[in-house]
Design an enzyme around this catalytic site. Structure first.
Site, short mmCIF file in Angstrom:
data_model
loop_
_atom_site.label_atom_id
_atom_site.label_comp_id
_atom_site.label_asym_id
_atom_site.label_seq_id
_atom_site.Cartn_x
_atom_site.Cartn_y
_atom_site.Cartn_z
NE ARG A 262 -3.34 -2.99 0.41
CZ ARG A 262 -3.77 -3.98 1.29
NH1 ARG A 262 -2.76 -4.21 2.25
NH2 ARG A 262 -4.83 -4.68 1.00
CG ASP B 226 -2.56 -6.19 -1.32
OD1 ASP B 226 -3.76 -6.05 -1.78
OD2 ASP B 226 -2.57 -7.01 -0.34
CG HIS C 298 -5.88 -8.68 -1.56
ND1 HIS C 298 -6.40 -7.46 -1.50
CD2 HIS C 298 -6.42 -9.35 -0.47
CE1 HIS C 298 -7.22 -7.24 -0.34
NE2 HIS C 298 -7.37 -8.56 0.24
CG ASP D 263 -6.32 -11.73 2.70
OD1 ASP D 263 -5.33 -12.21 2.00
OD2 ASP D 263 -6.38 -10.60 3.12
CD GLU D 264 -9.72 -8.68 2.97
OE1 GLU D 264 -10.31 -8.02 4.01
OE2 GLU D 264 -8.83 -7.98 2.57
CD1 TRP E 44 -7.32 -13.26 8.28
CD2 TRP E 44 -8.17 -11.09 8.72
NE1 TRP E 44 -8.27 -13.03 7.41
CE2 TRP E 44 -8.61 -11.75 7.40
CE3 TRP E 44 -8.27 -10.00 9.20
CZ2 TRP E 44 -9.78 -11.08 6.76
CZ3 TRP E 44 -9.47 -9.25 8.37
CH2 TRP E 44 -10.18 -9.97 7.28
#
Length: 808
Positions: free
Chosen positions: A173, A202, A276, A339-340, A420
């Site tokens: 990021r 990412d 991601h 994840d996600e 998490w």
């Protein structure tokens, strides 16, 4: 002449006395050792002290580094020797068999310092404790000759509570320089943490050079600009107009890995898949489910529908990437994310649906035995992707770690789970016989607020103080032996969406990382927050010398309120800095020693302009903190609100509660108003079928004439302010009667985050025993006009966010 000689003799005695003055023994070691026995006396370093090493060459190198540091900082020439001479004060590194790899003992007497261990890791950690017994200046890079180069006598026997003690740093990021990465590793090592988890890919940037796929860094490492402010502040989003980029060459990565190894820190890279992945897809669109589309590296935060498509092209790509990754990172683990990952693209992709049929993947008819949930065929497709990459990495001698979503649809055979989303994922994995690393939101998430959001820089949200982080126990107290065996450690997570600079990273990460370090090393029954804070005072000095700009809330006063069971709302003041006195005022004047000394919670009995500061020996040690508090007729009272709040629960919660679980401080009646800085203090409620929210509170037969409430406009976050309120009261007959209705309009010039204070006044109502207020919705939230949602294309009712509700 005789008089002058006598005078010089006394001066000499005085000077000798100054030099011989006994220092107060202090044991400011972080993390605290398993066993520490304080002893009287000190060991004094001088040029006559040899370093005797009875161990391997690697241990001699550790001792040599110690000698070099003392020469550079203190000017002391401690020579390495192979022989121990009697009656000569010495520093001894003594190798013995039978101790665990990271265990050590440290003995300090007036005549000898002795570090005993079986492996270089243990010697290194023993040396870290020795450094922390010396003056903080030992961590600097400038000569300091006049410090007290001695250390207190002590007997330490020490070993870590967990074998995995890590911290993740997100360089995607916002890019972090190699120098910063090395400083971060230094601080991990000095606090006996042994793992650096490096988040390298990412949606917002691909940060690792892969020579087989040069576009990953040519295209994927650069974004055109970056959103500004908190994600749910503006819509349309606002951007800074500044390109952001950067990546680590393979030579830089090798340098970092070697640097970490020299400090007994293992580097684990994270290569995100299958979600991601937008930065990689921007470079190679053929990796997506819509290969003819054009993509750009994400300039927003969040989660995106564009994910890897499980084609032969993708698996060839991932294997090529992993071939280079394993050459750069020699450790046991490769982190694959997991994840996600939205499944929308797979649901609409003909290739994915065909693959699902070929693999025989079906939706669960009964809950999965590992996590008790029914999983879709697309979730099982993700498990197929993860499992296939795991098998490939296993052929390279590596195992995978993934975030707890890799449990969904079936866990890869040899995977380690990083939990998490709370602790459930790690516990479920451990019950199934898989190793788990605990890194739960909120305790271990260092991107959350750590001081009052009203005065802190913008973060991703939440509230996670140093005290709360320290309170975490990675192994539930009721865990069985299987779970205890498979929870191998814990990790701090440092996501960098709101850490654009190195100073901001420092502010967010420190000192809470030290609390994680102590939890990873020190047995739970040896942890003590007050002791930790006493030792942290000196650790702050070390961090300052290392150039770390840590959050200083430790030295400030936190202002809070809490209701008693009897409904009295008390003001609570707390500072983490030990051995201080708190002085405060309630009229807005600056706190001094002439003000009120805080001795314990006191009732909130009016509107206070409260200011507070901590003092040591009459001097302030931190900044003055300020909060306006609103005592009124319902302060501290319990109430009923329907529907139940959702999402935002409305308070800076107690440090020892999971976020949202504290039912004592009462979000709408805690005397603290919402603000324009954060959603944390607001209470969010989705209106009922009649577009209203109903608030009911009991009174004790009093007179009322005014109601004040706060309402929030934050369309980007799905929140619209109240459009109308109707007030009802009840007296002795206990039947509610309407007394006033008021419509509200707002001067809103842009889609942003803004709170409004509204007042409803009416003729005095006497002997009131109950008040009911109906708040009506501000209307619908329109996706793509008011807010951004990648999945929901419809209009939805706006949330109502309230805080504080006051009655006068």
């Amino acid at each position: 002449m005789k008089k002058r000689s006598l005078f010089l003799f006394f001066i000499g005695l005085l000077m000798c006395g100054c030099q011989m003055k006994e220092s107060v023994n202090a044991y400011n070691i972080v993390p605290f050792p398993t066993v520490l026995d304080e002893k009287a006396g000190r060991f004094y370093l001088d040029n006559d002290v040899p370093i005797v090493v009875n161990a391997s060459q690697e241990v001699k190198d550790i001792a040599s580094d110690f000698s070099s540091r003392l020469f550079n900082i203190a000017g002391l020439k401690l020579k390495i020797s192979d022989e121990l001479h009697e009656n000569v004060a010495s520093i001894v590194f003594d190798s013995v068999a039978g101790m665990s790899r990271e265990a050590y003992s440290l003995s300090v007497t007036p005549k000898q310092i002795k570090i005993t261990a079986s492996a270089p890791n243990g010697f290194y950690y023993g040396l870290q404790s020795l450094y922390q017994l010396l003056p903080p200046e030992v961590y600097g890079d400038k000569p300091v000759r006049n410090a007290d180069w001695s250390l207190p006598c002590v007997e330490i026997n020490d070993a870590p509570a967990f074998r995995y003690r890590g911290a993740m740093l997100d360089g995607c990021r916002h890019f972090a320089s190699v120098d910063y990465i090395k400083k971060f590793i230094d601080i991990l090592a000095m606090h006996k943490m042994n793992t650096f988890h490096w988040h390298l890919t990412d949606d917002q940037g691909w940060r690792i050079e892969i020579k087989k796929y040069p576009k990953l860094t040519e295209v994927g490492s650069k974004r055109s600009e970056t959103m500004i402010d908190y994600f749910y502040t503006h819509y349309p989003f606002k951007y800074d107009g500044k390109p952001h980029g950067g990546f680590y060459t393979q030579e830089e990565i090798k340098d970092v890995v070697a640097y970490a190894k020299s400090r007994y820190v293992t580097v684990i890279p994270e290569i995100e898949l299958p979600g991601h992945a937008l930065a990689a897809i921007a470079a190679y669109p053929e990796l997506s489910c819509t290969p003819d589309s054009t993509y750009e590296v994400a300039k927003l935060w969040g989660v995106f529908d564009q994910v890897f498509c499980p084609t032969d092209t993708l698996f060839s790509f991932l294997e090529g990437v992993m071939d280079e990754v394993v050459e750069l990172f020699p450790g046991e683990y490769i982190h694959i994310g997991g994840d996600e990952c939205p499944k929308n693209a797979w649901e609409e992709c003909s290739h994915c649906q065909k693959l699902i049929r070929e693999l025989g993947l079906k939706e669960d008819a009964v809950p999965n035995p590992i996590d008790g949930k029914k999983h879709t065929k697309e979730e099982k497709l993700q498990s197929y992707i993860v499992g296939r990459i795991e098998k490939y990495l296993n052929t390279k001698g590596r195992n995978i770690i993934g975030w707890d979503e890799i449990l969904e649809g079936g866990l890869a055979p040899n995977a380690t789970v990083m939990s998490w989303r709370g602790v459930e994922g790690g516990v479920n994995a451990a019950k199934a016989g898989h190793d788990a690393i605990m890194t739960p939101n909120p305790y271990a998430y260092l991107d959350h607020y750590q001081e009052d959001p009203e005065i802190a820089p913008v973060t991703i949200g939440g509230y996670n103080t140093l005290k709360k982080t320290y309170s975490y126990n990675p192994v539930p107290t009721d865990a069985d032996s299987l779970v205890k065996r498979h929870i191998i450690g814990l990790q701090a997570n440092c996501w960098s969406e709101y850490m654009p600079t190195e100073d901001r990273r420092d502010y967010q990460i420190f000192p809470r990382l030290m609390a994680i370090a102590e939890t990873g090393w020190t047995p739970m029954d040896r942890k003590d927050f007050h002791s930790f804070c006493e030792r942290m005072e000196e650790d702050f000095e070390r961090l300052d010398i290392l150039g770390v700009k840590a959050c200083r809330n430790f030295f400030d006063v936190n202002i809070n309120t809490r209701a008693t069971e009897s409904g009295i709302l008390n003001v609570e003041l707390e500072t983490f800095c030990p051995n201080t006195q708190i002085y405060y005022t309630i009229n807005g004047t600056e706190p001094t020693l002439a003000g009120n000394l805080y001795t314990g919670p006191f009732p909130l009995s009016g509107v206070y302009e409260l200011k507070a500061a901590a003092f040591v020996d009459g001097n302030p040690v931190g900044k003055v903190t300020h909060k306006k508090l609103y005592g009124n007729l319902i302060s501290g009272k319990k109430y009923k609100i329907t529907p139940e709040p959702t999402g935002m629960k409305g308070d800076v919660w107690d440090e020892n509660d999971v976020l949202g679980a504290d039912s004592v401080t009462l979000g709408l009646t805690n005397g603290k108003r919402g603000n324009d800085a954060s959603s944390t203090p607001w209470v969010g409620i989705l209106p009922d079928a009649d577009d209203k929210v109903t608030f009911v509170v009991e009174l004790d037969g009093t007179n009322i004439s005014k109601i004040r409430f706060g309402t929030l406009y934050n369309a980007a976050g799905g929140v619209l302010p109240v459009s109308k309120a109707i007030v009802f009261v009840s007296d002795s007959d206990k039947n509610f009667r309407k007394i006033v209705e008021k419509d509200f309009t707002y001067d809103i010039k842009e889609n942003t985050f803004k709170g409004f204070d509204e007042v409803i006044e009416f003729p005095v109502q006497t002997d009131i025993i109950g008040v009911k207020i109906e708040f009506f919705s501000g209307g619908k939230i329109r996706n793509g006009i008011d807010c951004y949602s990648p999945h929901d294309r419809s209009e939805v009712p706006g949330l109502i966010a309230l805080d504080e509700i006051e009655i006068y």
